[in-house]
Scaffold this motif. Structure first.
Motif, PDB file in Angstrom:
ATOM      1  N   SER A  60       0.859  -1.196   0.000  1.00 33.28           N
ATOM      2  CA  SER A  60       0.000   0.000   0.000  1.00 33.28           C
ATOM      3  C   SER A  60       0.892   1.242   0.000  1.00 33.28           C
ATOM      4  O   SER A  60       2.028   1.194   0.488  1.00 33.28           O
ATOM      5  CB  SER A  60      -0.933   0.007   1.205  1.00 33.28           C
ATOM      6  OG  SER A  60      -0.197   0.169   2.382  1.00 33.28           O
ATOM      7  N   TYR A  61       0.358   2.299  -0.555  1.00 31.93           N
ATOM      8  CA  TYR A  61       1.153   3.529  -0.702  1.00 31.93           C
ATOM      9  C   TYR A  61       0.243   4.738  -0.491  1.00 31.93           C
ATOM     10  O   TYR A  61      -0.912   4.725  -0.932  1.00 31.93           O
ATOM     11  CB  TYR A  61       1.776   3.571  -2.095  1.00 31.93           C
ATOM     12  CG  TYR A  61       2.553   4.809  -2.412  1.00 31.93           C
ATOM     13  CD1 TYR A  61       3.693   5.145  -1.678  1.00 31.93           C
ATOM     14  CD2 TYR A  61       2.172   5.653  -3.451  1.00 31.93           C
ATOM     15  CE1 TYR A  61       4.404   6.291  -1.975  1.00 31.93           C
ATOM     16  CE2 TYR A  61       2.884   6.793  -3.759  1.00 31.93           C
ATOM     17  CZ  TYR A  61       3.999   7.104  -3.018  1.00 31.93           C
ATOM     18  OH  TYR A  61       4.716   8.239  -3.306  1.00 31.93           O
ATOM     19  N   ARG A  62       0.763   5.719   0.194  1.00 29.47           N
ATOM     20  CA  ARG A  62      -0.065   6.895   0.508  1.00 29.47           C
ATOM     21  C   ARG A  62       0.842   8.103   0.695  1.00 29.47           C
ATOM     22  O   ARG A  62       1.886   7.983   1.331  1.00 29.47           O
ATOM     23  CB  ARG A  62      -0.827   6.615   1.801  1.00 29.47           C
ATOM     24  CG  ARG A  62      -1.731   7.685   2.303  1.00 29.47           C
ATOM     25  CD  ARG A  62      -2.431   7.174   3.544  1.00 29.47           C
ATOM     26  NE  ARG A  62      -3.366   8.138   4.077  1.00 29.47           N
ATOM     27  CZ  ARG A  62      -3.061   9.035   4.980  1.00 29.47           C
ATOM     28  NH1 ARG A  62      -1.835   9.096   5.466  1.00 29.47           N
ATOM     29  NH2 ARG A  62      -3.957   9.873   5.418  1.00 29.47           N
ATOM     30  N   TYR A  63       0.470   9.203   0.132  1.00 29.56           N
ATOM     31  CA  TYR A  63       1.196  10.419   0.483  1.00 29.56           C
ATOM     32  C   TYR A  63       0.281  11.638   0.538  1.00 29.56           C
ATOM     33  O   TYR A  63      -0.719  11.708  -0.147  1.00 29.56           O
ATOM     34  CB  TYR A  63       2.442  10.632  -0.369  1.00 29.56           C
ATOM     35  CG  TYR A  63       2.284  11.017  -1.811  1.00 29.56           C
ATOM     36  CD1 TYR A  63       2.019  10.076  -2.774  1.00 29.56           C
ATOM     37  CD2 TYR A  63       2.492  12.330  -2.214  1.00 29.56           C
ATOM     38  CE1 TYR A  63       1.928  10.426  -4.105  1.00 29.56           C
ATOM     39  CE2 TYR A  63       2.422  12.694  -3.533  1.00 29.56           C
ATOM     40  CZ  TYR A  63       2.125  11.730  -4.477  1.00 29.56           C
ATOM     41  OH  TYR A  63       2.040  12.084  -5.785  1.00 29.56           O
ATOM     42  N   LEU A 104      -4.145   5.860  -8.599  1.00 30.17           N
ATOM     43  CA  LEU A 104      -4.211   6.274  -7.201  1.00 30.17           C
ATOM     44  C   LEU A 104      -5.527   7.010  -6.946  1.00 30.17           C
ATOM     45  O   LEU A 104      -6.033   7.703  -7.823  1.00 30.17           O
ATOM     46  CB  LEU A 104      -3.039   7.205  -6.860  1.00 30.17           C
ATOM     47  CG  LEU A 104      -1.624   6.642  -6.994  1.00 30.17           C
ATOM     48  CD1 LEU A 104      -0.605   7.734  -6.701  1.00 30.17           C
ATOM     49  CD2 LEU A 104      -1.392   5.471  -6.070  1.00 30.17           C
ATOM     50  N   THR A 128      -4.528  14.058  -0.729  1.00 30.20           N
ATOM     51  CA  THR A 128      -4.036  12.725  -0.358  1.00 30.20           C
ATOM     52  C   THR A 128      -4.167  11.793  -1.554  1.00 30.20           C
ATOM     53  O   THR A 128      -5.254  11.668  -2.122  1.00 30.20           O
ATOM     54  CB  THR A 128      -4.854  12.159   0.822  1.00 30.20           C
ATOM     55  OG1 THR A 128      -4.950  13.152   1.828  1.00 30.20           O
ATOM     56  CG2 THR A 128      -4.209  10.912   1.385  1.00 30.20           C
ATOM     57  N   THR A 135      -3.680   7.861  -2.642  1.00 30.62           N
ATOM     58  CA  THR A 135      -3.627   6.568  -1.956  1.00 30.62           C
ATOM     59  C   THR A 135      -3.713   5.414  -2.938  1.00 30.62           C
ATOM     60  O   THR A 135      -4.567   5.419  -3.837  1.00 30.62           O
ATOM     61  CB  THR A 135      -4.810   6.447  -0.965  1.00 30.62           C
ATOM     62  OG1 THR A 135      -4.976   7.666  -0.274  1.00 30.62           O
ATOM     63  CG2 THR A 135      -4.607   5.314   0.008  1.00 30.62           C
ATOM     64  N   LYS A 166      -4.717   1.746  -2.365  1.00 30.54           N
ATOM     65  CA  LYS A 166      -5.246   0.858  -1.323  1.00 30.54           C
ATOM     66  C   LYS A 166      -4.508  -0.470  -1.383  1.00 30.54           C
ATOM     67  O   LYS A 166      -4.035  -0.879  -2.452  1.00 30.54           O
ATOM     68  CB  LYS A 166      -6.740   0.667  -1.523  1.00 30.54           C
ATOM     69  CG  LYS A 166      -7.486   1.909  -1.131  1.00 30.54           C
ATOM     70  CD  LYS A 166      -8.945   1.790  -1.385  1.00 30.54           C
ATOM     71  CE  LYS A 166      -9.612   3.111  -1.043  1.00 30.54           C
ATOM     72  NZ  LYS A 166     -10.985   3.176  -1.492  1.00 30.54           N
TER      73      LYS A 166
END
Lengths: 137, 179
Positions: A34-37, A96, A114, A116, A118
Motif C-alpha cells: 500500500s502507498y499513501r502520500y 491512485l 491525499t 492513496t 489501497k
C-alpha cells in the motif's frame, strides 16, 4: 513407509516436512503493498509505502508487470528501495485515489491532497538478475 | 342583506388564500433551477423555512444562471480526449540537498496535477457559508473537495526553478473507460 519398530513417526515427520516445504513457496512470492502520500499547502507532508508478505494466497491473475533490477536478493523491500523512483512511477500508473479538500476562510487558503493506493496483492518472481512484480486483479 | 354580506366575506377570504398558494408554487419551481442540478429536496424546509417566501422568489430570479458552454469538449464514442494540466509543488525549507528538494517538490507537483485532472474529469464539490452579524460579514468560508481515482496519467515535462517544481501531465480519456 513403516519402520521396523512398527511406529509411523518417521513417515509422519516426512509428510509434514514435505507439506510445509511445498506450501511455503505458494505464498512466498505474494506481497501486500500500500502507498499513501499527503500534500499540505503544496508541500509534501507525509509519505508511506508499506510492504508485507502475504500470509494467505491471493486471488486474481497478474497484469501490467514491472521488471526491477536485482542482485540475487529475495528481499523485496531492498529491491524496491534500490529502484524507488521507478516503482513509485509504476504505482502512479496503476492508479491512485485522489482526495482533495480546500478551505478558504476570510481569504486565507488551506489545502490537503491525499493520494492513496489501497492495499493490493502483488505477485513477485525473483530471479538472479531481476524481479518481476505484477499486481493481481 | 345579511346573506349578501356573508357571501362577499366568503369570496374575499377565498381570494386571499389563492394568492398565498401561488407564491408557494413559484418558490418550488424556481429552487431547482438555481441549483442547476436535478432537485433532490435535500435543503427543503431547512434553510429557507424561516425566510419569507416572496423574498426567496425575488433573490432566486435575480441570480445569474449557469448555462452550458457550447465550446466545452464532450467525450464521444468516436474519438478520445486528451487532457493536459500543470501541477505545482514547492520544496520544503529544511532539505539536506538540492536533489532532495527537487524530489519532494516534484512529488507535491505530481499530486497537484492529479488533483487538477480529477477536478477536470469528475468535478468539484463546493460549499460556501457566510456569517453576517449586524449587517457585517463576520466569516466567509468556501470549502471545495474532490474525490476520484486517476490512472494512466503521464508526466510530459518537469521544470524546477527557484524552489518551485512544475509538472505537466496528460491523460487520454476514452469512452470505454467510463463503461
Amino acid at each position: 513407509m513403516r519402520s521396523r519398530d512398527g511406529n509411523h513417526s518417521f513417515s509422519r515427520r516426512l509428510s509434514v516436512v514435505l507439506l510445509f516445504s511445498l506450501a511455503l513457496p505458494l505464498s512466498a512470492s505474494e506481497y501486500l503493498i500500500s502507498y499513501r502520500y499527503v500534500i499540505k499547502d503544496a508541500l509534501l507532508y507525509n509519505e508511506s509505502l508499506t510492504i508485507s508478505q502475504a500470509m494467505q494466497k491471493c486471488k486474481g491473475s497478474p497484469y501490467r508487470e514491472l521488471i526491477l533490477e536485482n542482485d540475487a536478493s529475495k528481499d523485496l523491500k531492498k529491491i524496491i528501495n534500490q529502484n524507488s523512483e521507478t516503482f513509485i512511477n509504476y504505482l502512479h500508473k496503476l492508479g491512485l485515489s485522489v482526495e482533495h479538500t480546500e478551505a478558504t476562510v476570510n481569504a486565507q487558503n488551506k489545502s490537503t491532497t491525499t493520494l492513496t493506493l489501497k492495499t493490493q496483492c502483488f505477485k513477485v518472481d525473483f530471479n538472479d538478475n531481476f524481479a518481476r512484480i505484477s499486481p493481481l486483479k | 342583506m345579511k346573506y349578501n354580506v356573508l357571501l362577499v366575506a366568503l369570496f374575499s377570504a377565498s381570494a386571499l388564500f389563492s394568492v398565498e398558494t401561488i407564491q408557494e408554487t413559484q418558490v418550488e419551481t424556481i429552487q431547482p433551477i438555481t441549483a442547476d442540478q436535478p432537485y433532490t429536496g435535500e435543503y427543503e424546509n431547512t434553510q429557507y423555512a424561516a425566510l419569507d417566501h416572496q423574498h426567496i422568489a425575488q433573490t432566486v430570479s435575480e441570480a445569474p444562471r449557469a448555462q452550458p458552454q457550447p465550446s466545452e469538449p464532450v467525450l464521444s464514442q468516436r474519438e478520445d480526449m486528451l487532457i493536459t494540466v500543470t501541477g505545482q509543488g514547492v520544496a520544503p525549507m529544511n532539505t539536506s540537498s538540492p536533489a532532495q528538494a527537487y524530489a519532494l517538490a516534484k512529488r507535491a507537483a505530481v499530486a497537484d496535477a492529479y488533483r487538477m485532472i480529477a477536478e477536470k474529469v469528475k468535478g468539484v464539490r463546493i460549499d460556501g457559508q457566510d456569517l453576517i452579524k449586524n449587517m457585517m460579514v463576520k466569516r466567509s468560508t468556501v470549502r471545495t473537495s474532490v474525490r476520484a481515482m486517476v490512472r494512466n496519467a503521464n508526466v510530459v515535462e518537469t521544470t524546477f526553478k527557484e524552489g518551485l517544481c512544475e509538472v505537466e501531465m496528460e491523460i487520454t480519456l476514452s469512452h470505454a473507460d467510463f463503461q
